[in-house]
Write an enzyme that holds these catalytic residues in place. Structure first.
Site, PDB file in Angstrom:
ATOM      1  N   TYR A 126     -37.103   1.326  26.850  1.00  0.00           N
ATOM      2  CA  TYR A 126     -36.520   0.626  27.521  1.00  0.00           C
ATOM      3  C   TYR A 126     -35.399   0.189  28.238  1.00  0.00           C
ATOM      4  CZ  TYR A 126     -36.972  -1.351  22.741  1.00  0.00           C
ATOM      5  OH  TYR A 126     -37.534  -1.739  21.759  1.00  0.00           O
ATOM      6  N   LYS A 141     -47.573   7.138  19.166  1.00  0.00           N
ATOM      7  CA  LYS A 141     -49.147   6.754  19.148  1.00  0.00           C
ATOM      8  C   LYS A 141     -50.021   8.329  19.934  1.00  0.00           C
ATOM      9  CE  LYS A 141     -50.844   3.420  19.163  1.00  0.00           C
ATOM     10  NZ  LYS A 141     -52.050   3.316  17.653  1.00  0.00           N
ATOM     11  N   ASP A 173     -48.632   2.661  14.320  1.00  0.00           N
ATOM     12  CA  ASP A 173     -49.455   1.215  13.781  1.00  0.00           C
ATOM     13  C   ASP A 173     -49.674   2.168  12.187  1.00  0.00           C
ATOM     14  OD1 ASP A 173     -50.742   3.515  14.449  1.00  0.00           O
ATOM     15  OD2 ASP A 173     -53.037   1.891  14.996  1.00  0.00           O
ATOM     16  N   ASP A 177     -37.499   1.199  16.803  1.00  0.00           N
ATOM     17  CA  ASP A 177     -36.839  -0.625  17.131  1.00  0.00           C
ATOM     18  C   ASP A 177     -38.034  -1.111  15.760  1.00  0.00           C
ATOM     19  OD1 ASP A 177     -35.841  -2.610  17.758  1.00  0.00           O
ATOM     20  OD2 ASP A 177     -36.543  -3.103  19.395  1.00  0.00           O
ATOM     21  N   ASP A 198     -37.050  -2.297  11.384  1.00  0.00           N
ATOM     22  CA  ASP A 198     -37.336  -3.428  11.327  1.00  0.00           C
ATOM     23  C   ASP A 198     -37.919  -4.100   9.961  1.00  0.00           C
ATOM     24  OD1 ASP A 198     -34.998  -4.244  12.415  1.00  0.00           O
ATOM     25  OD2 ASP A 198     -35.799  -6.149  13.426  1.00  0.00           O
TER      26      ASP A 198
END
Length: 370
Positions: free
Chosen positions: A143, A194, A227, A251, A255
């Site tokens: 970001y 990852k 994942d 992020d 959620d």
């Protein structure tokens, strides 16, 4: 009375002002009934700031945020500002606050209150008793990484790009927050990245491992691909205690974890900076939910996530655990009484407005403090 604590309120857009008004009720009650008083200032952020000043947060309000003991933010954004230049969109105000205050550690709890077990889309046995803390790195990563932008290649092809980048120091300081929290909880950290496909993931895993070996050998450390973590959150979420992860994956995963609890309207968050020599940290607290422009101004919003964010403020900025526990218990009692806002409504419960939920919470505080 203890010395005044200076708070900056940034209600923002949409339902932000409505839910923040209910926090003011709690503060008014505390001013009268508890041994603390708050000096509350108010500023603008997001679309509200753009409408007033042409920027997502003014320099004056930015300075107020830097000077405050803590900041409480409502929500930013909405379709009204979809066509505003990217650097002035509502979300840019939030990013500026995080970056300039150096709020590098985002704490997002995912806890299921017993009365809301049935509100989750998962089976009760999967979410009952759930209590997870996600620690997300907040001021680096993709970001904020550079280079970023768009370009036209020599053959005429257009390309957009962002850069995922971390230094070892940016990783170890947020890891410290996660490991220290784990020591006060169930002493287990899952570090998520990852490493199978990303160089930055390999780097993240190595730095976290070395740091844990050197400083936190007493804490149980696990590594997990992002994942797989998303899948495990809906398969067996109670395997987690503290999840440590980067800006992008944090992020997404926070959620995902939010919906385990039944509603984004129930989830608070804290964004913390580094402690100075006196132990003071810059900090900003905000609900996880968005501005919900479709219900703004209708007194339908759920104020509990914002009230719980204020509770986190008491706990992490002011070391007022007893008062934070009191607010958390009052929230649980209100839910136990059967009151529900629309987002957490269940059969047989009483649907109430944002303001009625706030009133009910203060009544519960009165009972608990009697």
């Amino acid at each position: 009375m203890t010395a005044n604590k200076t708070l900056l309120f940034l209600p923002g857009d949409g339902i932000g002002p409505e839910v923040m008004n209910q926090v003011r009720r709690v503060i008014d009650w505390m001013d009268k009934r508890r041994s603390v008083t708050f000096n509350v200032r108010e500023g603008l952020v997001g679309g509200a700031a753009y409408d007033a000043h042409g920027v997502a947060v003014s320099d004056e309000d930015m300075q107020q945020a830097m000077d405050a003991d803590a900041v409480l933010l409502g929500a930013v954004g909405g379709p009204k500002w979809d066509n505003v230049a990217r650097e002035h969109r509502p979300e840019a105000g939030l990013l500026r606050l995080r970056k300039e205050m150096d709020l590098f550690a985002n704490l997002r709890p995912a806890m299921v209150f017993p009365p809301l077990v049935g509100a989750s889309t998962l089976k009760p046995e999967i979410v009952s008793g759930l209590d997870i803390m996600i620690v997300r790195e907040l001021t680096a990563g993709v970001y904020f990484g550079k280079p970023r932008g768009e370009e036209t290649l020599p053959d005429g092809t257009q390309r957009g790009f962002d850069t995922q980048v971390y230094t070892d120091g940016e990783i170890t300081r947020v890891a410290d927050v996660a490991f220290d929290l784990a020591r006060k909880r169930n002493n287990k950290v899952h570090s998520v990245e990852k490493a199978n496909v990303m160089e930055s993931g390999i780097f993240w895993r190595r730095i976290v491992t070395d740091h844990a070996t050197a400083h936190y050998s007493d804490v149980e450390l696990h590594h997990m691909y992002a994942d797989n973590c998303a899948m495990q959150l809906v398969r067996w979420p109670k395997q987690f205690d503290v999840i440590l992860t980067d800006n992008l994956f944090g992020d997404l995963l926070s959620d995902c974890a939010a919906m385990l609890t039944g509603s984004l309207g129930m989830l608070p968050s804290a964004s913390l900076g580094a402690a100075d020599e006196s132990g003071r940290r810059r900090a900003m607290y905000e609900p996880v939910h968005g501005s919900a422009p479709d219900i703004a101004g209708q007194d339908q919003a759920n104020p509990l996530a914002t009230i719980l964010s204020f509770s986190m403020m008491l706990r992490y900025s002011f070391d007022m655990a007893e008062d934070a526990d009191l607010i958390d218990q009052a929230v649980s009692n209100v839910l136990d009484s059967g009151m529900r806002t629309a987002d957490i409504m269940q059969d047989g419960m009483a649907k109430v407005s944002c303001s009625v939920m706030g009133e009910a919470l203060v009544r519960q505080l009165e009972k608990l403090a009697a």
